[in-house]
Design a protein around this motif. Structure first.
Motif, mmCIF file in Angstrom:
data_model
loop_
_atom_site.group_PDB
_atom_site.id
_atom_site.type_symbol
_atom_site.label_atom_id
_atom_site.label_comp_id
_atom_site.label_asym_id
_atom_site.label_seq_id
_atom_site.Cartn_x
_atom_site.Cartn_y
_atom_site.Cartn_z
ATOM 1 N N ASN A 273 -38.674 -32.130 -11.057
ATOM 2 C CA ASN A 273 -38.320 -32.742 -9.592
ATOM 3 C C ASN A 273 -38.045 -31.132 -8.924
ATOM 4 N N VAL B 218 -39.444 -28.741 -2.111
ATOM 5 C CA VAL B 218 -40.405 -27.881 -1.688
ATOM 6 C C VAL B 218 -39.939 -26.952 -0.472
ATOM 7 N N THR C 203 -38.508 -32.579 1.343
ATOM 8 C CA THR C 203 -39.770 -32.860 0.619
ATOM 9 C C THR C 203 -39.396 -32.720 -0.885
ATOM 10 N N TYR D 228 -41.030 -33.058 -4.991
ATOM 11 C CA TYR D 228 -42.368 -33.366 -5.616
ATOM 12 C C TYR D 228 -41.828 -33.664 -6.655
ATOM 13 N N LYS D 229 -42.216 -34.936 -7.278
ATOM 14 C CA LYS D 229 -42.025 -35.235 -8.780
ATOM 15 C C LYS D 229 -43.411 -34.906 -9.451
ATOM 16 N N GLY D 230 -43.591 -34.032 -10.528
ATOM 17 C CA GLY D 230 -44.488 -33.455 -10.950
ATOM 18 C C GLY D 230 -44.775 -33.969 -12.419
ATOM 19 N N PHE E 272 -49.866 -29.080 -8.663
ATOM 20 C CA PHE E 272 -49.805 -30.635 -8.325
ATOM 21 C C PHE E 272 -50.907 -31.197 -7.792
ATOM 22 N N GLU F 100 -53.177 -34.795 -7.175
ATOM 23 C CA GLU F 100 -53.240 -36.238 -7.020
ATOM 24 C C GLU F 100 -53.279 -37.069 -8.225
ATOM 25 N N GLN G 68 -39.943 -38.178 -1.033
ATOM 26 C CA GLN G 68 -40.370 -37.904 -2.333
ATOM 27 C C GLN G 68 -41.734 -38.097 -2.500
ATOM 28 N N GLU G 69 -42.707 -37.374 -3.182
ATOM 29 C CA GLU G 69 -44.042 -37.379 -3.520
ATOM 30 C C GLU G 69 -44.215 -37.274 -5.049
ATOM 31 N N TYR H 175 -46.941 -36.762 -8.104
ATOM 32 C CA TYR H 175 -48.326 -35.937 -8.584
ATOM 33 C C TYR H 175 -48.192 -35.856 -10.009
#
Length: 122
Positions: free
Chosen positions: A54, A57, A63, A65-67, A91, A93, A109-110, A112
């Protein structure tokens, strides 16, 4: 001549067979962002039986990013839920995971896959 060609092609064929599904999935999506020695927290996602970072950014208001960590490049690393880590990677798609995989979705939250290049406990 056939035996020479067979000897040259066989290792290539075996190498291609040895490529894991994770590696193909990790490297197939478009790179959205790169991270170099960034801080994050490590979490476990029970539904997919996989760890993810988690990452907030920098330079944004909300923002995250959950990677999802999609390779086993660090087999000796002791993963622990909630552990602060420093990581580097890409990261990418993905169609494998999305915001619907989380009970609580926070704004910004995004999701990837994360092609890890470096991982260390903070």
């Amino acid at each position: 001549m056939k035996s020479v060609i067979t000897i040259l092609i066989s290792p290539l064929f075996l190498l291609l067979l040895g490529c894991g599904e994770d590696d193909a999935t990790c490297n197939s999506g478009k790179i959205i962002a790169q991270a170099t020695e960034e801080s994050a927290t490590l979490h476990f996602h029970a539904k997919h039986n996989i760890y993810y970072v988690n990452y907030f950014v920098k330079g944004t208001i909300d923002t995250f990013y959950k990677g999802f960590i999609c390779t086993n490049a660090f087999p000796d690393f002791e993963f622990t839920e909630g552990m602060p880590v420093i990581f580097s990677g890409n990261f990418r798609e993905t169609d494998l995971y999305n915001n619907n995989d989380f009970e609580v979705v926070i704004g910004g939250q995004e999701v990837y896959v994360l092609e890890l290049q470096m991982l260390a406990a903070e």
